[in-house]
Design a protein around this motif. Structure first.
Motif: not given
Lengths: 316, 316, 316, 316, 316
Positions: B18-44
């Motif tokens: 997982l690559s963290l690119i950006n923390i876009l928003d932390v909404d304290e009231r509804v307790q949600i973290l919005k972030s921009s991520m790059w997800v990568r899965w490797h398998w064979k």
């Protein structure tokens, strides 16, 4: 499959151009630029060549998106990944008989943009729009820009922001084994400060001035303190109003915030001074200042700030 | 079908990064973290192996998502299930001739995050991002992390929050007959308090101080009470302003809320005191304190808080 | 086709279980409960049986949703129909060689929930989540719950609401010719009132008390009325603040609204009384009360409320 | 493939008509018009002709959208590209045996619209809705309007805006090698100002007038300044209220904003004047104006503004 | 293809029924009714008949939506076209061996609804829900209602609105060559005014009354004007509060807005009167009214409004 024309398999050359149509919104707080753009990708696919003479002089066809290879160009600064992916689904590339494809689409782009608010409301923002292939590195796919600047031929001016520049750069992100070329557009916009002047600064300066004139009020008038407190609260409300529309930055405190903070402290000090003056004014004469304090104030400080005449009044 | 390479069918090893690119928003009231991520899965997947020499030296291909097996890795802390599912639909895995697949995609992730606001605005939040297969247990699919920490090479710093850590743990949830391995990332972020200081605490402290100076005003000045009430209401407005942006927690009352509550009570008490003083001040002398009350107050309490001189004044 | 195993075609038995993960939001005004749930449906499809020995010892497979029959279980209390339908599209059921299927998925559920605010902020809400087949009646499909309570093993406590119960009932809606069995879950949650106390009731009570102390102010002090009006307006603002966050119910007026309304009327009456007192206080003596009025007030009422001394004062 | 009927391949003639049903919302701040429209495209496809006698007298059929060629008409002023694309997916064109197709659909259209607020609240807005093919130029596709005005037969009047006109123009955007014909509709709407009068201007004028009457208050009354400050703050609040609902334009400052700004400056000046007057009023006689200042004021200015009698009073 | 059973091709009879489950929201400002409905369409398709005896006694089957002909019934008053189209995609019609089909689905419907606020808060709203085929006219498709009223058997009462009626009408829109039959449902709802009384009218009336009692205050008390201004501003705030939640209509100004406007003007007049009275009160006796003015006021007007005694007082 990649559209390789020759056996040595050079990377596919994808030309990216971008037309800025409209700046829809700049949300300073969440730092997102919303703009209306026309995106165009050009490349060549040798498998899609034909001789127009054999095919009834047809020189251009439109095929469904799922029938041809489309590069997986991604907007790396997107703040809403699905917007871009959804709109691509419905578009049809235009294919010329020479094998050249044009894949263009209108798009409402929400991109993250670091908002520098140090000089608010004189701020100049520079928003990046980086386009690059997501999974093909430079051995497979190369991107290039068609012109040194983005296309502004269909640009409709925004009311709040003036466009200062729309440049484009081709760069590359290098990893250990591969590198990803990208085409990066920069939207430079400058805020029109007139709106801020009229609606935010004018009332604020008016209120500050009133807070200054407070000192002209005679101390026996009871209005002096309520005037000071009213000025103070107004300043606070204005300050919170501006703060709520700016991002909560740490590194850079905007000058306007500093100005407001100083104003608040000054007005608060003047309110405290007024309270002290009223205390002195109402104190009965039985509590006197020591003789040396008077001398220091009147002779030393007074001579400095030319207190002469008003000092006479203060003693009455 | 699971991509088993051998007959003994070991679980498929899926590597999650997982690559963290950006923390876009932390909404304290509804307790949600919005972030921009790059997800990568490797398998064979042994079924997707080929000999490049036989196939025109092609070593890497990109296939549509529906052509190959994709693990059903799910973000268990997602606050918006569809965001993740939608964005997966449009991605194409990269397949090497050795049978290794890489499935990566950019994503805007909204995840629930328990916000601990006890020390607001000095708070350190720790948000969990748990990735695990939804329907395959450890007999079929095993997940692992590629490195002891998440990838921060493309991280763009946030204005409001500083990133303190981005660790990863591999753990397992055990049920009676099966267990589900998971890879859990922890985003640790610390709030920059400067913005809170300037815009929230500075005005608040200024107003509290004014409320204290209220006692310096002479009682015969009518401004004393209106000043106290104004301070009180300002404190209440500030308190409600902060409360509306914080989650309505029960277990932990943030220190800043306690401070505001105490301030409100104190300012209220001082307003009540002022009312009582004005009552005494205006009361005609015909209603006298009993002699012993005076003695107690002046001799006992007075000697403690050195009331001497002002007491003289009060009697006038 | 329905997965009938025998020729007499008994109704398909679908077992429904629900895991509550998180209560994300309770919006009192629009009466919607937003929660994170894991839904699981179990049933048997005889057409999907096989002998593992013949098929390479494969005992479990995952098939695409479109390949097998899926019951059309619907959440009847949904406030966002598409959320549920969308998330189902991307899930793959797990099929055992015995023909048993498990179809589970994580879901963010928005459900309508009648909010009873009579006892706000001490309220206990009971939200219904009714699952039933949409188009199959009990001759074709029967639903059952797997356990007498919902699954809370993965529940993460909410800050604002404490979970009081998570029960499940199996009932049936009967029409003339058919009946639809359903499994209904009840989420019972109780509000933590501490947050309301500190941020709403504390300032309100403080302001009410100040409004009471108003009567201690001497009438000749001009502050008396402005203090009363300020209290009144503050009460009104608090009342509107609470009203805006509660549903506009008719049948049940919450006790807290009654309290605020009474407070407003009381403070208004006291402000009016103050105005009348000031009127009397400033009236020149030439306008006298008739002798019998004085006598009634002083001798009758005065003896009741022990008006002796302050009455003396009023006459001065 | 384009539906060419003859070998010389004339451009396909697409006839565009638009029915305005409802103006749903005009958001002045983000400059977006939201309207409910019925869009209809007519064209002829020779490949879809048949002889009804041979086919059982069927004269009209409805085919799925993916079976026939649909022109890629795009709304160039769209503020939400997906809305339009999504709704097209589900519609079925109506095909007559002569080969004429009708493709119509209801649509909620969000379009950007330059809002000119100079004359607010007497403003007349003209919103453009430009329909043109996205990828076919005039050699392949030509658009035309069916009537000189848009269709208003199903229009339902809006409460806030009155429709002044709904015209249509056919024009063309020319590039070097090709040109794109377009059909552009103009929605002209005029605001009903009554709502603004009652809710915004009435209170504002009332407050301004009160600020004027302030000068009638005697200087020894302490209310004069608090009245002025209250008027000033009310004006500021009204001004900010209006500003927040209007776009932040630079080129055109609306007249109403100029009026508010002047009012604020005037009320501020009158407050400052009041402070100066109170200063003079309370100043003891020991500080006298120089004889020549008096003479200038009384004899020169006084004779101009007829200061006679009130001047007498000021000297007392 | 249309499901025609006989060669003379009568129009397909589609029976439309609607069950109202819940009124979720009535947004007066944007004039949208959001409700939870169950929609059911019944029709007959002769191609989908079979003999149950030949097919293993199967009398009812569920087919995917794409396998059978579905009428393109559209909600003409929809305020969100996609909501309806999306939810239809996932539903499966129920087919009986006689060829009768039932296509039902739960839906959250957002429909435009002209809100008449003349009698707010006693308003009765009548919202139209018109269902008609989009592209089939009455020669191909005919719609009918199953019962004279909509189905309320599953209705859950709303807190804010009471349901007064849920009628249905079958009508027809006639064009020159064809006509489109429609089934139109009318949801009639009446607002519960209790919530408005307590939270909006009670405080407003209280403040108006205080503004009346202002005249009882003695002119020499400085509070008179500040009380008037406070009442005035409170009225303005209340008025703006109500205005912001009501649509900006032109044709009908709601009675409550008229009431507020009159109250504002009255309170403003009383504030101006107070200023004039204070002016007179503080004016030194040297400026006298002409003798004839006194006579007119005291003898003519005074005798009318019985000014006797208080006139005496005014002269002191």
């Amino acid at each position: 499959m990649l559209p390789n024309c020759t056996d040595d398999k050079p990377p596919v050359q994808v030309n990216i151009s971008l037309s800025l149509i409209n700046i829809l919104d700049v949300d300073e707080r969440v730092q997102i630029l919303k703009s209306s753009m026309w995106v165009r990708w050009h490349w060549k696919d040798c498998r899609l060549q034909w001789d127009p003479k054999q095919y009834d002089d047809v020189t251009v066809i439109h095929l469904g998106r799922e029938r041809v290879w489309i590069p997986d160009i991604t907007l790396y600064d997107s703040a809403s990944v699905m917007d871009f992916l959804d709109v691509i689904q419905y578009q049809r590339p235009v294919i010329k008989y020479t094998g050249h494809l044009v894949f263009g689409f209108p798009s409402i782009i929400s991109s993250t943009c670091y908002i520098n608010i140090l000089n608010f409301p004189y701020d100049l923002q520079r928003c990046r729009l980086k386009f690059s292939s997501w999974s093909y590195d430079n051995k497979f796919l190369d991107v290039s820009n068609s012109s040194p600047t983005g296309d502004l031929s269909a640009y409709v001016a925004n009311n709040e922001w003036s466009l200062e520049g729309f440049t484009v750069e081709r760069s590359s992100v290098n990893y250990t084994t591969s590198s990803f070329p990208d085409v990066t557009f920069f939207v430079e916009i400058r805020r029109h400060p007139l709106h801020i002047y009229i609606n935010l600064l004018l009332p604020c300066i008016v209120i500050s001035l009133i807070g200054v004139f407070m000192f002209l009020l005679p101390p026996e008038s009871g209005e002096r303190i309520s005037l000071g407190i009213t000025s103070l609260l107004s300043m606070v409300v204005f300050s919170m109003n501006i703060a709520s529309s700016l991002p909560a930055t740490n590194a850079t405190v905007p000058h306007i915030t500093k100005y407001f903070s100083c104003s608040i402290i000054l007005v608060a000090c003047s309110a405290v001074c007024t309270i002290l003056i009223m205390r002195l004014h109402h104190t009965s004469d039985s509590i006197r200042l020591p003789r040396w304090v008077k001398r220091v104030i009147i002779e030393c400080i007074g001579s400095v700030i030319l207190l002469g005449q008003s000092c006479q009044y203060q003693k009455v």
